[in-house]
Design a protein around this motif. Structure first.
Motif, PDB file in Angstrom:
ATOM      1  N   LEU A 172      10.014 -22.106  -5.600  1.00 39.18           N
ATOM      2  CA  LEU A 172       9.658 -20.954  -6.429  1.00 39.18           C
ATOM      3  C   LEU A 172      10.373 -19.700  -5.936  1.00 39.18           C
ATOM      4  CD1 LEU A 172       5.821 -21.559  -6.859  1.00 39.18           C
ATOM      5  CD2 LEU A 172       7.644 -22.104  -8.471  1.00 39.18           C
ATOM      6  N   CYS A 173      11.115 -19.061  -6.838  1.00 36.15           N
ATOM      7  CA  CYS A 173      11.984 -17.931  -6.447  1.00 36.15           C
ATOM      8  C   CYS A 173      11.829 -16.720  -7.360  1.00 36.15           C
ATOM      9  CB  CYS A 173      13.455 -18.369  -6.489  1.00 36.15           C
ATOM     10  SG  CYS A 173      13.896 -19.663  -5.342  1.00 36.15           S
ATOM     11  N   GLY A 174      10.758 -16.638  -8.136  1.00 33.41           N
ATOM     12  CA  GLY A 174      10.730 -15.636  -9.198  1.00 33.41           C
ATOM     13  C   GLY A 174       9.898 -14.402  -8.983  1.00 33.41           C
ATOM     14  N   GLY A 175       9.137 -14.323  -7.877  1.00 31.34           N
ATOM     15  CA  GLY A 175       8.205 -13.211  -7.706  1.00 31.34           C
ATOM     16  C   GLY A 175       8.862 -11.879  -7.400  1.00 31.34           C
ATOM     17  N   TYR A 176       8.070 -10.817  -7.514  1.00 25.70           N
ATOM     18  CA  TYR A 176       8.567  -9.461  -7.273  1.00 25.70           C
ATOM     19  C   TYR A 176       8.654  -9.107  -5.792  1.00 25.70           C
ATOM     20  CZ  TYR A 176       8.217  -8.085 -12.209  1.00 25.70           C
ATOM     21  OH  TYR A 176       8.401  -7.980 -13.557  1.00 25.70           O
ATOM     22  N   GLY A 177       7.849  -9.735  -4.934  1.00 26.58           N
ATOM     23  CA  GLY A 177       7.839  -9.368  -3.521  1.00 26.58           C
ATOM     24  C   GLY A 177       7.381  -7.940  -3.322  1.00 26.58           C
ATOM     25  N   MET A 178       6.256  -7.577  -3.932  1.00 24.20           N
ATOM     26  CA  MET A 178       5.811  -6.185  -3.956  1.00 24.20           C
ATOM     27  C   MET A 178       5.507  -5.623  -2.569  1.00 24.20           C
ATOM     28  SD  MET A 178       6.050  -5.191  -7.026  1.00 24.20           S
ATOM     29  CE  MET A 178       5.123  -3.659  -6.993  1.00 24.20           C
ATOM     30  N   ARG A 179       5.128  -6.469  -1.616  1.00 20.11           N
ATOM     31  CA  ARG A 179       4.807  -5.969  -0.276  1.00 20.11           C
ATOM     32  C   ARG A 179       6.054  -5.695   0.550  1.00 20.11           C
ATOM     33  NH1 ARG A 179      -0.399  -9.695   1.576  1.00 20.11           N
ATOM     34  NH2 ARG A 179      -1.694  -9.246  -0.247  1.00 20.11           N
TER      35      ARG A 179
END
Length: 254
Positions: free
Chosen positions: A6-13
């Motif tokens: 899975l490579c699609g997240g925003y990485g908000m932290r």
């Protein structure tokens, strides 16, 4: 057996980093953590990958299109009938399918979207931000023995905080930096095709809805891993992983 990462997240932290690149491209030991994850699977003979992309997915495509020459000494022959690039290092023998699964799609939705690329096979799945020295072969065999739809790798994590128990508004007990341990979801899944029945739409959260339902039906096994596991959630985690990378790389044997 295919490997889904899975490579699609925003990485908000990690906004300081992810304003420019997606989290799976965070550099660890001179390479993106995504590359290291793929090397872990490749060690066990799993060389066919499916990458569900979302936020800044174009950056991940660009990296793999260019990574052979970026990480190799090479000779470029110009002026012939066909220009040639001769790499001095052997490139990885990987087959990678890049799938655009939407910017705001949740983890379960991303898995649902890659179903046509998986077909009816049992497949492996993990997240694009963590490394682990789990025995992938042993994990697969455990999954087969358990005869369930899904198996996750359980990581024993020690609490870094004091534990406080409360009774009727009063502290009943307090233990500073307790040695209490618990199992957490460490990724590194084995999933049968039946898992797609538990995935609904783009808003489906795999960790919340899907895993909860699988567990309630007795279809989720846990493969306990007591070895190395590191995940990047914050920039501090990334700095720590890089500072320890020499010893971690030796354990991972990649």
């Amino acid at each position: 057996m295919k490997v889904v990462i899975l490579c699609g997240g925003y990485g908000m932290r990690m906004k300081e980093l992810t304003e420019n690149i997606p989290k799976p491209l965070a550099i660890v030991g001179g390479r993106p953590i995504l590359w290291h994850i793929m090397k872990i699977y490749s060690r066990y003979g799993f060389d066919e990958f499916i990458l569900p992309l979302g936020y800044k997915g174009d950056k991940i495509k660009e990296y793999f299109i260019n990574c052979d020459w970026m990480h190799s000494d090479f000779v470029l022959e110009l002026g012939s009938s066909m220009d040639r690039m001769l790499l001095n290092n052997q490139p990885e023998n990987w087959r990678i399918t890049f799938v655009d699964t939407g910017i705001d799609t949740m983890t379960g939705g991303r898995l649902k979207r890659i179903q046509p690329y998986v077909g009816d096979e049992t497949f492996l799945m993990t997240y694009g931000d963590g490394v682990c020295d789990v025995d992938i072969g042993g994990l697969v065999e455990y999954h087969k023995r358990m005869g369930v739809t899904a198996t996750l790798t359980g990581i024993r994590k020690r609490s870094q905080y004091g534990l406080l128990s409360v009774c009727e508004g009063l502290a009943a007990s307090f233990s500073e930096k307790s040695e209490t341990e618990g199992l957490i979801n460490g990724g590194f899944f084995v999933l049968n095709k039946e898992v797609f029945k538990y995935l609904t739409d783009d808003g489906c959260v795999f960790e919340k809805e899907t895993l909860s339902q699988l567990a309630s039906e007795g279809q989720l096994a846990v493969y306990q891993h007591k070895g190395l596991w590191r995940s990047i959630d914050t920039c501090k985690d990334l700095q720590q992983l890089n500072s320890e990378w020499g010893s971690i790389k030796a354990v991972l044997n990649i």
